[in-house]
Design a protein around this motif. Structure first.
Motif, PDB file in Angstrom:
ATOM      1  N   GLU A 129       0.329  -1.171  -0.028  1.00  0.00           N
ATOM      2  CA  GLU A 129       0.216   0.221  -0.270  1.00  0.00           C
ATOM      3  C   GLU A 129       0.902   1.153  -0.099  1.00  0.00           C
ATOM      4  O   GLU A 129       0.536   2.237  -0.936  1.00  0.00           O
ATOM      5  CB  GLU A 129      -1.105  -0.487   1.412  1.00  0.00           C
ATOM      6  N   THR A 131       3.742   1.746  -1.267  1.00  0.00           N
ATOM      7  CA  THR A 131       4.686   1.589  -3.214  1.00  0.00           C
ATOM      8  C   THR A 131       3.133   2.441  -3.096  1.00  0.00           C
ATOM      9  O   THR A 131       4.115   2.783  -4.294  1.00  0.00           O
ATOM     10  CB  THR A 131       4.769   0.382  -3.133  1.00  0.00           C
ATOM     11  N   MET A 132       2.119   1.715  -3.537  1.00  0.00           N
ATOM     12  CA  MET A 132       1.133   2.357  -4.336  1.00  0.00           C
ATOM     13  C   MET A 132       0.759   3.367  -4.235  1.00  0.00           C
ATOM     14  O   MET A 132       0.182   4.727  -4.995  1.00  0.00           O
ATOM     15  CB  MET A 132      -0.216   0.797  -4.573  1.00  0.00           C
ATOM     16  N   SER A 133       0.552   4.046  -3.308  1.00  0.00           N
ATOM     17  CA  SER A 133       0.151   5.342  -2.690  1.00  0.00           C
ATOM     18  C   SER A 133       1.188   6.440  -3.060  1.00  0.00           C
ATOM     19  O   SER A 133       0.831   6.856  -3.365  1.00  0.00           O
ATOM     20  CB  SER A 133       0.244   5.259  -1.141  1.00  0.00           C
ATOM     21  N   ASP A 136       0.620   6.476  -6.417  1.00  0.00           N
ATOM     22  CA  ASP A 136      -0.950   7.554  -6.894  1.00  0.00           C
ATOM     23  C   ASP A 136      -0.943   9.518  -6.960  1.00  0.00           C
ATOM     24  O   ASP A 136      -1.277   9.804  -7.403  1.00  0.00           O
ATOM     25  CB  ASP A 136      -2.328   7.292  -5.466  1.00  0.00           C
ATOM     26  N   ALA A 160      -1.222  -6.016  -6.970  1.00  0.00           N
ATOM     27  CA  ALA A 160      -1.260  -4.565  -7.000  1.00  0.00           C
ATOM     28  C   ALA A 160      -2.084  -4.214  -7.386  1.00  0.00           C
ATOM     29  O   ALA A 160      -2.754  -3.081  -7.700  1.00  0.00           O
ATOM     30  CB  ALA A 160       0.121  -4.183  -7.631  1.00  0.00           C
ATOM     31  N   TRP A 163      -5.658  -4.259  -5.895  1.00  0.00           N
ATOM     32  CA  TRP A 163      -5.730  -3.483  -4.548  1.00  0.00           C
ATOM     33  C   TRP A 163      -6.059  -1.020  -5.527  1.00  0.00           C
ATOM     34  O   TRP A 163      -7.154  -0.704  -4.987  1.00  0.00           O
ATOM     35  CB  TRP A 163      -3.864  -2.959  -3.877  1.00  0.00           C
ATOM     36  N   GLN A 164      -4.993  -1.670  -6.765  1.00  0.00           N
ATOM     37  CA  GLN A 164      -5.784   0.375  -6.674  1.00  0.00           C
ATOM     38  C   GLN A 164      -6.951  -0.327  -7.572  1.00  0.00           C
ATOM     39  O   GLN A 164      -7.678   1.699  -7.090  1.00  0.00           O
ATOM     40  CB  GLN A 164      -4.503  -0.072  -8.052  1.00  0.00           C
ATOM     41  N   ARG A 170      -7.712   5.927  -7.100  1.00  0.00           N
ATOM     42  CA  ARG A 170      -6.499   5.276  -7.105  1.00  0.00           C
ATOM     43  C   ARG A 170      -6.112   5.226  -8.360  1.00  0.00           C
ATOM     44  O   ARG A 170      -7.277   5.053  -9.229  1.00  0.00           O
ATOM     45  CB  ARG A 170      -5.907   3.776  -6.376  1.00  0.00           C
ATOM     46  N   VAL A 173      -3.300   0.520 -12.261  1.00  0.00           N
ATOM     47  CA  VAL A 173      -2.539  -0.630 -13.204  1.00  0.00           C
ATOM     48  C   VAL A 173      -2.790  -0.297 -14.629  1.00  0.00           C
ATOM     49  O   VAL A 173      -3.466  -1.408 -14.841  1.00  0.00           O
ATOM     50  CB  VAL A 173      -1.429  -1.539 -12.314  1.00  0.00           C
TER      51      VAL A 173
END
Length: 323
Positions: A129, A131-133, A136, A160, A163-164, A170, A173
């Motif tokens: 989370e 990494t993905m934030s 974003d 991943a 999650w997005q 968000r 991907v």
């Protein structure tokens, strides 16, 4: 050159991409300019790079060509971050490292945004989370248009992407970059099914099997080849084996029958695999690139595609195949 959508996004990219791993090290600025001009003249629009290519020199070379050789708005730039050069912690996909790397890439590229920002590898030491934030934030700040992954396994890719997609706002991907060729078809087990289910486009790196599918190593190792380069010898070595040799001979036979080069056959095969958007051409010289670009005009007959499928087939078992 034909274009394809990048995953479930509005971004259309040429179906052959230009790689820059050797730029600034084995390919100097003049040769890089000649490559980029040839690629653009052929109708290409997607250039792929990374912050660690030539320790940043590849991005700097691209930046030196923007504005003069090509207007920024005519080029789609994809870069990657998350790998640390040298010893120590190899992967760092923390928020701080990714955003610092992105800012450094933008400075070298001489632009205020990149079209595709890809996480260069999975980092088990950083919560997903986080990494993905960071991705974003890169998008909402205007520094990145689209986000993607690279070298993620099937479950990592799915986690991943889901999650997005789980929360509005968000950044979705849209792509993943993986090694994929007639010599390396492992992504077909789990990564490609995840991409197809979740709407990610696949950008294959090393679509020529690290150069082996050109046939150049059939009778030894040329003095100017990657197999004898201090940077890439180990990279090529794993594909100089009997299995790879049998696949190369099949490609050479097909090329002879069609009156084209082996690299055109290998590229046409990977280009038209389900889920593939754009193989990344990693030419060292403009001559090599011009040869690869000829694949745009080749459509493989179905019987040749099936023969290449058979000779390069990989095994499936539980749980990918449950019968």
């Amino acid at each position: 050159m034909q274009q394809r959508p990048l995953g479930r996004s509005g971004l259309a990219v040429s179906r052959l991409a230009l790689g820059t791993m050797t730029w600034g090290r084995d390919t100097d600025a003049d040769d890089a300019a000649a490559q980029l001009k040839s690629y653009l003249d052929a109708g290409g629009n997607l250039v792929d790079t990374a912050d660690v290519y030539g320790d940043g020199d590849a991005e700097a070379v691209i930046g030196s060509l923007l504005g003069g050789l090509v207007p920024r708005e005519d080029l789609l730039i994809a870069t990657k971050a998350g790998v640390r050069p040298g010893n120590g912690r190899r992967r760092d996909c923390s928020r701080g490292h990714l955003l610092r790397s992105l800012d450094a890439s933008l400075r070298r590229l001489g632009t205020d945004y990149v079209d595709l920002f890809q996480v260069h590898g999975y980092d088990p030491a950083t919560p997903l989370e986080e990494t993905m934030s960071a991705l974003d934030h890169a998008v909402t700040s205007g520094r990145v248009r689209y986000v993607g992954l690279s070298n993620y396994s099937g479950w990592q890719t799915a986690r991943a992407a889901v999650w997005q997609a789980a929360y509005p706002g968000r950044a979705p991907v849209v792509a993943t970059q993986m090694e994929y060729s007639l010599l390396e078809r492992g992504v077909e087990r789990e990564v490609l099914p995840a991409c197809e289910a979740l709407g990610l486009g696949l950008l294959p790196w090393s679509p020529l099997g690290r150069g082996v599918l050109t046939g150049k190593y059939r009778n030894g190792r040329p003095a100017d080849s990657r197999a004898v380069s201090p940077h890439f010898a180990a990279f090529v070595e794993s594909y100089l084996d009997p299995r790879s040799s049998s696949i190369v001979e099949a490609v050479v036979t097909a090329a002879g029958g069609l009156g084209v080069s082996p690299l055109e056959v290998a590229l046409a095969w990977i280009r038209d695999q389900p889920g593939v958007v754009a193989p990344i051409l990693g030419a060292r010289t403009v001559g090599q690139l011009l040869g690869a670009l000829q694949a745009e005009y080749l459509e493989l007959p179905a019987e040749i595609t099936l023969a290449l499928d058979d000779v390069s087939a990989i095994g499936y078992a539980y749980p990918e195949r449950d019968d």
